[in-house]
Enzyme design. Sequence first.
Site: not given
Length: 410
Positions: A79, A81, A142, A176-177, A199, A381
């Site tokens: 992903h 984002d 990520d 995705e997030e 991922d 994150h």
Amino acid sequence: MTDAVTDRFLRYVVIDTQSDPKSSTQPSTEKQMNLGRLLVEELLTIGLSDAHIDEHGYVYATIPSNVDKPVPVICFCSHMDTAPDFTGTAVKPKRVQNYRGDDIQLSGDPQQIIRVSENPALLDQIGNDIITTDGMTLLGADDKAGLAEIMTAAQFLVDNPAIKHGTIRLLFTPDEEIGRGADKVDLIKLGARFAYTVDGETAGHIEDETFSADGVEITIQGVAIHPGFAKGKMENAIKVAGAVISRLPKDAAPETTAGREGFVHPTGVTGSMEKAVLSFIVRDFNDDGLAAKEALLENLVKDVMADYPGSSYTFDVKQQYRNMKTILDRHPEIVDNAIEAVRRAGMVPVRGSIRGGTDGSRLSFMGLPCANIFAGGHAFHSPLEWISQQDMEKAVKTLVELAKIWEERS
Ligand SMILES: [Zn+2]
């Protein structure tokens, strides 16, 4: 190959691609298209002539088969984002070369320290080159590590035609997030039989399990009355809600569970004297465990309500997602081939389960069985996110081996 994956990674992380759960469009933020367009340009440069981005921000490309026999079409997916939890604007990646095993103090904010005590995985990185931020943003390993690894593997396969492989589809998703990465994917166009999201975290890990997940909403109807005349009559819904919360099992909470244990977790409460609404998420690795946790929650509510004869409640369960293992177990070759690829890339394979959901679990239930392979990032994150160059190289190797193994075993 060595420099390529890190160069790509450093090129991608400085492009802000934070997604936005409050947006109703897809992609949720226009800026994700900037990275998507760059990836398409790079894919075309590699020689993947069908590379394109669609109006929803999905990037598709194909590495054509170079053998005559039929090989199942596999897809590598990651992903674009980054998480809404922490800013991804003006990312300044920093390199720690030949890491010595100490805590890493980030240059932009002295309060931000990547501690070995909190990141024991750092001890496997002695002598490696570690990439962090300056502490002011997240890094976005990520999942820009996954992007860089897939891109590098694609280039390697195209540049080395002696390596035999079937058709490989590449898919890069937005959003995705915020749980929408699979929403607008065109599985017919993709035309893949099996897929791998790249991922995961630690090098060598393969994940074929996610939580099964439900949301529960409990609405409590109390007995509202003027407080001056309330004696013996009022049943304040706020207090009923408080009683429910206070009786939640302490050993089945996110903060007290790990590994394969599930939990019951309150995510919201609103209320007035007349009416209160409690929102929960319930998680477990199997459906029976999930049902048992929901029964426990409802019994606890019934118990509390016994003290409030004039009040009533409703208990609504909504399915969120299901453990993808149910699907993956029907196609054991997906995980078997990944395990062999990790081994051939020089690591000890570790099978794990994800304490959350992934786009892979959604794709699996949409008809594209999909396991998750490590990308090498850690402390996702957060401003303390880090990854090593050597682990990214291992991921590239794993993807190349995986392409070979599917051809060999077909
Ligand atoms: Zn991710």
